[in-house]
Write an enzyme that holds these catalytic residues in place. Structure first.
Site, mmCIF file in Angstrom:
data_model
loop_
_atom_site.group_PDB
_atom_site.id
_atom_site.type_symbol
_atom_site.label_atom_id
_atom_site.label_comp_id
_atom_site.label_asym_id
_atom_site.label_seq_id
_atom_site.Cartn_x
_atom_site.Cartn_y
_atom_site.Cartn_z
ATOM 1 N N LYS A 119 45.989 40.616 32.054
ATOM 2 C CA LYS A 119 46.764 39.879 33.053
ATOM 3 C C LYS A 119 48.157 40.459 33.237
ATOM 4 O O LYS A 119 48.667 40.472 34.350
ATOM 5 C CB LYS A 119 46.853 38.397 32.677
ATOM 6 N N LYS A 144 31.171 39.815 39.921
ATOM 7 C CA LYS A 144 31.090 38.350 39.890
ATOM 8 C C LYS A 144 31.793 37.745 41.094
ATOM 9 O O LYS A 144 32.831 38.252 41.528
ATOM 10 C CB LYS A 144 31.813 37.844 38.624
ATOM 11 N N LYS A 201 37.578 34.084 43.044
ATOM 12 C CA LYS A 201 38.563 33.721 44.068
ATOM 13 C C LYS A 201 39.452 34.901 44.443
ATOM 14 O O LYS A 201 40.051 34.910 45.499
ATOM 15 C CB LYS A 201 39.405 32.534 43.606
#
Ligand code: AMP
Length: 324
Positions: free
Chosen positions: A105, A188, A191
């Site tokens: 991240k 996958k 969003k």
């Protein structure tokens, strides 16, 4: 789940939410909308508020029942932030640095823009879990390392200060549907992908139907399941199977001799049959903000009752003097 989007996508619904709805029958469950976690990356206050209510409305619409489980907003239970501080103080800097999610991240955010909050979010997660003394935590593969950290911190605290926390175990869900992107069916559904590949619960039906009808397939024209060589068609079959609760074999034989157009129409109908009532109910809940906030207040009351007990025990064991 974090309130980081204005709609859940079909992967969230089939991969997580449907399981949570079922788990209410078997467990005394706590479901949290992780707004404290949502501010570990830059956010807009109005968007955060909207997304928090929208996420809650979709949970309720999908069947999370405030009578059976506690559904609450994390920031409405202050013990989360309070216990996180205590846990930060027994977490090694090196130990926190080894969390691979932070590495991923922070690389995305850019090393200089990643916040200290993002760095310590696994410790907040440990607090989120330990406050409720759970035996089990439903986790996916990507969160296993954080659950390990939670267990280490709980054992460390218990060893130093005396028995305080239940040591939680991973509750691995047996068969979790994995839903792939409609445009890029080896990735996958997420969003963060292009909107065209993502089926959103809150989308208009015509938008959803169009996305499914534009899904990537292949040139051989045969409807069969082969995830390696026919990822697009196999994903459509997987989605169809998950929403209709029929086996893939049954669907393949039902569709034998038909073309991809028929497959897509059938998938669109089956998906809409499941998500339309959820979307409509969520919109009803969102139209009555006072009632939605009241329901979340009930969840917060239940969460606080237990969280405050654990925190008081921790504060006492640490050596803090209670306010008189
Ligand atoms: P996220 O907000 O992406 O972390 O998703 C929240 C949860 O939804 C995850 O922990 C998974 O359980 C589930 N989920 C997300 N994407 C998918 C997907 N494409 N297929 C199945 N489950 C998913």
């Amino acid at each position: 789940m974090q309130p980081s989007a204005d709609s859940l996508h079909l992967g969230n619904y089939l991969g997580a939410l449907t399981n949570w709805v079922k788990m209410q029958e078997e467990f005394n469950a706590y479901y949290m909308i992780a707004d404290l976690h949502a501010i570990t990356v830059p956010q807009d206050p109005k968007v955060l508020r909207d997304n928090t209510r929208r996420t809650a409305a979709q949970y309720l619409a999908a069947g999370i029942d405030p009578e059976k489980s506690a559904l609450f907003i994390q920031s409405q239970a202050p013990a989360h932030a309070q216990l996180a501080w205590v846990m930060n103080c027994i977490t090694g800097f090196g130990e926190a640095s080894r969390m691979t999610q932070f590495k991923d991240k922070s690389q995305k955010a850019g090393a200089d823009t990643a916040s200290v909050g993002l760095f310590t979010y696994p410790v907040l997660q440990a607090a989120d879990i330990l406050l409720y003394q759970p035996k089990k935590v439903p986790v996916g593969e990507d969160q296993k390392q954080h659950l390990e950290l939670t267990r280490d911190l709980a054992m460390r605290f218990n060893t130093r200060f005396g028995q305080t926390f239940t040591i939680p175990e991973a509750h691995i869900l047996k068969e979790t549907a994995k839903i792939f992107d409609l445009q890029n069916p080896t990735a996958k559904m997420s969003k963060s992908n292009e909107p065209k590949g993502t089926i959103n619960i809150m989308d208009e039906s015509s938008v959803t139907a169009k996305k499914i009808k534009s899904a990537v397939t292949d040139a051989d024209g045969e409807i069969r399941f082969d995830a390696e060589n026919k990822a697009g068609v196999s994903n459509l079959l997987g989605i169809y199977s998950a929403v209709s609760e029929k086996s893939i074999e049954a669907l393949v034989s039902e569709l034998s001799g038909k073309g991809y157009g028929d497959l897509k129409s059938a998938v669109a109908d089956a998906v809409l049959a499941v998500i339309e009532p959820i979307r409509d109910r969520a919109n009803e809940l969102l139209a009555d903000e006072a009632e939605l906030d009241r329901l979340l207040g009930l969840g917060a009351k239940r969460a606080n009752a237990l969280a405050e007990l654990t925190l008081a025990d921790v504060y006492e064991k640490i050596g803090f003097i209670p306010r008189k």
